[in-house]
Design a protein around this motif. Structure first.
Motif, PDB file in Angstrom:
ATOM      1  N   CYS A 151      37.004 -12.562  35.507  1.00 30.91           N
ATOM      2  CA  CYS A 151      37.181 -11.468  34.550  1.00 30.91           C
ATOM      3  C   CYS A 151      36.078 -11.450  33.496  1.00 30.91           C
ATOM      4  O   CYS A 151      35.650 -10.378  33.054  1.00 30.91           O
ATOM      5  CB  CYS A 151      38.548 -11.576  33.874  1.00 30.91           C
ATOM      6  SG  CYS A 151      39.942 -11.323  34.999  1.00 30.91           S
TER       7      CYS A 151
ATOM      8  N   GLN B  25      31.952 -11.016  35.696  1.00 26.80           N
ATOM      9  CA  GLN B  25      31.618 -10.099  36.779  1.00 26.80           C
ATOM     10  C   GLN B  25      30.366  -9.264  36.505  1.00 26.80           C
ATOM     11  O   GLN B  25      29.533  -9.101  37.402  1.00 26.80           O
ATOM     12  CB  GLN B  25      32.812  -9.182  37.071  1.00 26.80           C
ATOM     13  CG  GLN B  25      32.531  -8.038  38.033  1.00 26.80           C
ATOM     14  CD  GLN B  25      32.301  -8.495  39.454  1.00 26.80           C
ATOM     15  OE1 GLN B  25      32.333  -9.692  39.732  1.00 26.80           O
ATOM     16  NE2 GLN B  25      32.067  -7.560  40.347  1.00 26.80           N
ATOM     17  N   PRO B  26      30.151  -8.706  35.302  1.00 21.67           N
ATOM     18  CA  PRO B  26      28.938  -7.889  35.088  1.00 21.67           C
ATOM     19  C   PRO B  26      27.645  -8.644  35.363  1.00 21.67           C
ATOM     20  O   PRO B  26      26.696  -8.075  35.912  1.00 21.67           O
ATOM     21  CB  PRO B  26      29.049  -7.491  33.606  1.00 21.67           C
ATOM     22  CG  PRO B  26      30.520  -7.502  33.328  1.00 21.67           C
ATOM     23  CD  PRO B  26      31.050  -8.654  34.128  1.00 21.67           C
TER      24      PRO B  26
ATOM     25  N   ARG C 111      31.815   1.174  34.190  1.00 19.49           N
ATOM     26  CA  ARG C 111      32.674   0.604  35.239  1.00 19.49           C
ATOM     27  C   ARG C 111      31.881   0.030  36.399  1.00 19.49           C
ATOM     28  O   ARG C 111      32.367  -0.843  37.126  1.00 19.49           O
ATOM     29  CB  ARG C 111      33.655   1.655  35.766  1.00 19.49           C
ATOM     30  CG  ARG C 111      34.777   1.984  34.796  1.00 19.49           C
ATOM     31  CD  ARG C 111      35.831   2.870  35.448  1.00 19.49           C
ATOM     32  NE  ARG C 111      35.285   4.157  35.857  1.00 19.49           N
ATOM     33  CZ  ARG C 111      35.355   4.640  37.102  1.00 19.49           C
ATOM     34  NH1 ARG C 111      35.923   3.938  38.053  1.00 19.49           N
ATOM     35  NH2 ARG C 111      34.863   5.827  37.380  1.00 19.49           N
TER      36      ARG C 111
ATOM     37  N   TRP D   5      31.525  -3.666  36.877  1.00 19.79           N
ATOM     38  CA  TRP D   5      32.647  -4.426  37.444  1.00 19.79           C
ATOM     39  C   TRP D   5      32.876  -4.044  38.909  1.00 19.79           C
ATOM     40  O   TRP D   5      33.942  -4.275  39.439  1.00 19.79           O
ATOM     41  CB  TRP D   5      33.921  -4.199  36.624  1.00 19.79           C
ATOM     42  CG  TRP D   5      34.013  -5.138  35.457  1.00 19.79           C
ATOM     43  CD1 TRP D   5      34.644  -6.347  35.410  1.00 19.79           C
ATOM     44  CD2 TRP D   5      33.430  -4.957  34.169  1.00 19.79           C
ATOM     45  NE1 TRP D   5      34.492  -6.932  34.173  1.00 19.79           N
ATOM     46  CE2 TRP D   5      33.747  -6.091  33.377  1.00 19.79           C
ATOM     47  CE3 TRP D   5      32.665  -3.937  33.573  1.00 19.79           C
ATOM     48  CZ2 TRP D   5      33.337  -6.236  32.067  1.00 19.79           C
ATOM     49  CZ3 TRP D   5      32.252  -4.092  32.258  1.00 19.79           C
ATOM     50  CH2 TRP D   5      32.586  -5.222  31.527  1.00 19.79           C
TER      51      TRP D   5
ATOM     52  N   LEU E 214      34.931  -6.236  41.718  1.00 24.19           N
ATOM     53  CA  LEU E 214      35.734  -7.211  40.979  1.00 24.19           C
ATOM     54  C   LEU E 214      36.897  -7.739  41.807  1.00 24.19           C
ATOM     55  O   LEU E 214      37.199  -8.937  41.772  1.00 24.19           O
ATOM     56  CB  LEU E 214      36.265  -6.595  39.676  1.00 24.19           C
ATOM     57  CG  LEU E 214      37.178  -7.503  38.850  1.00 24.19           C
ATOM     58  CD1 LEU E 214      36.449  -8.775  38.429  1.00 24.19           C
ATOM     59  CD2 LEU E 214      37.716  -6.767  37.621  1.00 24.19           C
TER      60      LEU E 214
END
Length: 315
Positions: free
Chosen positions: A36, A39-40, A73, A76, A79
């Motif tokens: 969480c 991820q980026p 978004r 992510w 994800l």
């Protein structure tokens, strides 16, 4: 009766160990937290590794470009498979490493040598690479390399659709593209990581497994961060090759890269030696902090288990 009066750090204490299932559980919880948060950075790393034309000028430019052209978004993307992959990967890694270590423990003292830790870590890395990491990363990378957010323009609509499409077009083994460099990367990484994490826990905090001492989260983060730094530098070429092999599709033509060795030679010939370390900085931004986050959670769970069930101390 003699062992009851001996130094707990020499004879009795090492025989007490955390069961593999508890290590697996602690690793999976740590994996959720890591996914969480980071991820980026993983999306940026993948885009940089796949960039052959110099579209992205660096980490910040890549992140800004993706955000501007595809929306926040997009950072992510992938994800769901990434979080699932990390959760299962850490559960398998921590559990299998514990099982393998038990085979190398001294029958009298319960201690394990650094040689045993290295082999156990490498074995855990190979197992996770073949069972979990490779198929999940193939799906994740295929999703991450797609540009845009409009579903009708994307070839892969989501993780499940992506996996089904790969199997239909490339066969089941398409999900294991890049398995060889993944095995080498993960095996080497985990051999170094488990050995280094234990060494830094002992050196910095005088923490031995089974001694009932619960590290503070910041202590676990420091040990985990340092232990997670060496791997990316050593395994950079394997990671770049893994990404290239996983990203290429067998649909409608010949494959550019025929395998791990061919990919290394091709990248070196066409792009130069440093191209084999593309994405190293975002890997260093992701893996050591990821290990810090994971170990902060895992050590708390395992430490509390030690106190409650191995030492019967109040929580």
């Amino acid at each position: 009766m003699k062992d009851q009066h001996e130094n707990p750090n020499t004879t009795t204490q090492p025989k007490k160990s955390i069961p593999p299932y508890m290590k697996a559980m602690s690793g999976s919880i740590g994996g959720i937290m890591e996914a969480c948060c980071l991820q980026p950075i993983d999306v940026i790393k993948t885009r940089l590794q796949l960039d052959r034309t110099g579209t992205y000028k660096g980490i910040l430019h890549c992140g800004a470009t993706v955000t501007r052209t595809e929306g926040v978004r997009a950072l992510w993307k992938g994800l769901t498979p990434f979080a699932t992959h990390l959760t299962l990967k850490y559960a398998l890694r921590m559990g299998s490493n514990a099982v393998l270590q038990s085979a190398f423990k001294d029958s009298k003292t319960g201690k394990i040598s650094n040689h045993g830790r290295l082999i156990s870590g490498f074995g855990a890395g190979v197992l996770e690479a073949l069972v979990i990491v490779t198929p999940f990363e193939v799906v994740k990378i295929r999703l991450q390399q797609q540009k845009g957010l409009s579903q009708e323009l994307l070839k892969y609509k989501g993780p499940v659709h992506c996996a089904r499409t790969i199997i239909r077009e490339e066969g089941l083994l398409g999900l294991w593209a890049g398995a060889a460099p993944t095995v080498m990367r993960n095996g080497t990484n985990q051999a170094a990581m488990f050995t280094a994490k234990n060494a830094f826990d002992v050196f910095l905090w005088k923490k031995h497994e089974g001694d009932g001492k619960v590290l503070q989260p910041w202590q676990s983060m420091i040990s985990g961060f340092i232990a997670g730094t060496a791997g990316p530098v050593c395994t950079g070429p394997f990671d770049v090759v893994k990404t290239r092999l996983m990203a290429q599709s067998r649909e409608g033509g010949n494959l550019k890269y025929k395998g791990m060795i061919h990919a290394i030679r091709t990248i070196y010939a066409e792009e130069g030696l440093l191209a084999l370390w593309k994405g190293l900085l975002p890997r260093l931004m992701r893996i050591p902090p990821g290990q810090a986050i994971m170990w902060a959670a895992a050590d708390q769970i395992m430490g509390l288990y030690e106190r409650r069930y191995l030492h019967n101390a109040p929580l």
